[in-house]
Enzyme design. Structure first.
Site, PDB file in Angstrom:
ATOM      1  N   ASP A 165     -26.385  31.512 -47.499  1.00 51.30           N
ATOM      2  CA  ASP A 165     -25.203  30.675 -47.744  1.00 51.30           C
ATOM      3  C   ASP A 165     -24.202  30.981 -46.648  1.00 51.30           C
ATOM      4  OD1 ASP A 165     -22.760  29.420 -49.032  1.00 51.30           O
ATOM      5  OD2 ASP A 165     -24.230  29.124 -50.613  1.00 51.30           O
ATOM      6  N   GLU A 178     -25.866  29.748 -41.621  1.00 48.12           N
ATOM      7  CA  GLU A 178     -25.979  28.292 -41.718  1.00 48.12           C
ATOM      8  C   GLU A 178     -27.475  27.924 -41.633  1.00 48.12           C
ATOM      9  OE1 GLU A 178     -26.057  24.234 -41.263  1.00 48.12           O
ATOM     10  OE2 GLU A 178     -26.797  25.514 -39.676  1.00 48.12           O
ATOM     11  N   ASP A 200     -23.740  20.472 -50.945  1.00 48.10           N
ATOM     12  CA  ASP A 200     -22.442  19.784 -50.947  1.00 48.10           C
ATOM     13  C   ASP A 200     -22.679  18.278 -50.871  1.00 48.10           C
ATOM     14  OD1 ASP A 200     -21.268  22.260 -51.003  1.00 48.10           O
ATOM     15  OD2 ASP A 200     -20.947  22.357 -48.847  1.00 48.10           O
ATOM     16  N   LYS A 220     -17.452  11.030 -50.449  1.00 46.92           N
ATOM     17  CA  LYS A 220     -16.784   9.897 -49.783  1.00 46.92           C
ATOM     18  C   LYS A 220     -17.733   9.266 -48.764  1.00 46.92           C
ATOM     19  CE  LYS A 220     -12.092  11.522 -50.270  1.00 46.92           C
ATOM     20  NZ  LYS A 220     -11.115  12.424 -49.713  1.00 46.92           N
TER      21      LYS A 220
HETATM   22  C1  LIG Z   1     -22.258  22.918 -54.378  1.00 49.76           C
HETATM   23  S1  LIG Z   1     -22.714  24.527 -53.918  1.00 49.76           S
HETATM   24  C2  LIG Z   1     -24.188  24.804 -54.893  1.00 49.76           C
HETATM   25  C3  LIG Z   1     -24.564  26.244 -54.974  1.00 49.76           C
HETATM   26  C4  LIG Z   1     -25.878  26.575 -55.673  1.00 49.76           C
HETATM   27  N1  LIG Z   1     -27.008  26.018 -54.972  1.00 49.76           N
HETATM   28  C5  LIG Z   1     -25.868  26.176 -57.115  1.00 49.76           C
HETATM   29  O1  LIG Z   1     -26.633  25.280 -57.491  1.00 49.76           O
HETATM   30  O2  LIG Z   1     -25.098  26.761 -57.880  1.00 49.76           O
HETATM   31  C6  LIG Z   1     -23.366  24.306 -52.255  1.00 49.76           C
HETATM   32  C7  LIG Z   1     -23.510  25.616 -51.526  1.00 49.76           C
HETATM   33  O3  LIG Z   1     -24.151  25.370 -50.274  1.00 49.76           O
HETATM   34  C8  LIG Z   1     -23.508  26.133 -49.261  1.00 49.76           C
HETATM   35  N2  LIG Z   1     -23.759  25.439 -47.973  1.00 49.76           N
HETATM   36  C9  LIG Z   1     -23.253  24.248 -47.592  1.00 49.76           C
HETATM   37  N3  LIG Z   1     -23.728  23.888 -46.386  1.00 49.76           N
HETATM   38  C10 LIG Z   1     -24.557  24.888 -45.993  1.00 49.76           C
HETATM   39  C11 LIG Z   1     -25.338  25.094 -44.828  1.00 49.76           C
HETATM   40  N4  LIG Z   1     -25.339  24.174 -43.843  1.00 49.76           N
HETATM   41  N5  LIG Z   1     -26.067  26.226 -44.724  1.00 49.76           N
HETATM   42  C12 LIG Z   1     -26.045  27.149 -45.732  1.00 49.76           C
HETATM   43  N6  LIG Z   1     -25.319  27.002 -46.871  1.00 49.76           N
HETATM   44  C13 LIG Z   1     -24.582  25.884 -47.002  1.00 49.76           C
HETATM   45  C14 LIG Z   1     -22.048  26.150 -49.688  1.00 49.76           C
HETATM   46  O4  LIG Z   1     -21.338  27.215 -49.114  1.00 49.76           O
HETATM   47  C15 LIG Z   1     -22.179  26.276 -51.215  1.00 49.76           C
HETATM   48  O5  LIG Z   1     -22.221  27.624 -51.627  1.00 49.76           O
END
Ligand SMILES: C[S@@+](CC[C@H](N)C(=O)[O-])C[C@H]1O[C@@H](n2cnc3c(N)ncnc32)[C@H](O)[C@@H]1O
Length: 233
Positions: free
Chosen positions: A63, A90, A113, A117
């Protein structure tokens, strides 16, 4: 907004500096069990359940969210799990820089995420290029699990996958509202308790498909990719 960096001292956390010394991430586990990647592990409640029920596989939980990595590590440490390593990284960067071809037996992406929008849709992580990239890292017949609380994200991903030669749908339908035995994260439970469904996609890499390195999309674009590192190493 700058993230306050909380120090993570867990033995299961792999700081980015250490990665430079590690030639193959599979060596982090000291055995050659199948390797699974969870992208966007959040606070780690999904990976903790999955890894606890499946000690025969090794798990990388990544994450970009520092506090999430800290919470994931706490959960893994408290549960005494030996088969999970956590990286603050990332996704596209990790794949391009630290993983070898055909090394992932499964990839899990839960509730990424959603960027609801319309003008932000281009920021969504799971798009055609990313799905194509994953094919290169999945072992033959490796599994891709994707789920989302946003129906249009599920529809987009479910519609894209059949247009990519290397994937086969494991489900009888483009997506399902339940997958037997699939752990729920707190985030998923919140939606389910409100009566809002989670949409699950499950595809498998076609057995004879070989993803050619030359077909890998360049890691030169994408919201949150750290340009500097990608370009300058
Ligand atoms: C909406 S949360 C969902 C977290 C978890 N998967 C759950 O179901 O509870 C999305 C997570 O993805 C992470 N994230 C977003 N873009 C990412 C990326 N490009 N690489 C790694 N992590 C990412 C965010 O920091 C966040 O913790």
């Amino acid at each position: 907004m700058t993230q306050r960096m909380l120090e993570i001292t867990s033995p299961n956390f792999i700081p980015e500096e250490r990665l430079a010394e590690i030639d193959d991430l599979r060596t982090l586990f000291g055995n050659d069990r199948p390797l699974v990647l969870e992208i966007g592990c959040g606070i780690g409640d999904f990976i903790a359940q999955l890894a606890a029920g499946d000690p025969g596989r090794n798990y990388l939980a990544i994450d970009i969210y520092n506090k999430g990595c800290l919470k994931t590590c706490r959960r893994i440490d408290e549960a005494g799990l030996q088969n999970v390593r956590v990286l603050r990284m990332e996704a596209r960067f990790l794949l391009a820089r630290h993983l070898r071809a055909e090394t992932l037996s499964a990839v899990y992406i839960n509730c990424p995420d959603p960027w609801p929008k319309k003008r932000h849709r281009g920021r969504r992580l799971v798009n055609r290029e990313f799905l194509q990239t994953l094919l290169y890292y999945l072992v033959p017949e490796g599994n891709l699990f994707f789920c989302t609380d946003f129906v249009d994200y599920a529809e987009d991903v479910a519609a894209l996958l059949p247009t990519l030669e290397g994937y086969r749908n494991v489900l009888a339908e483009p997506f399902a509202l339940e997958l037997a035995g699939y752990p729920h994260s707190k985030y998923m439970r919140r939606f389910l308790e409100l009566g809002q469904p989670i949409h699950f996609v499950h595809h498998r890499k076609a057995p004879g498909f070989r993803a050619d390195e030359s077909l890998l999309p360049p890691v030169t674009q994408g919201f949150r990719v750290r340009w500097q590192q990608v370009e300058n190493g």
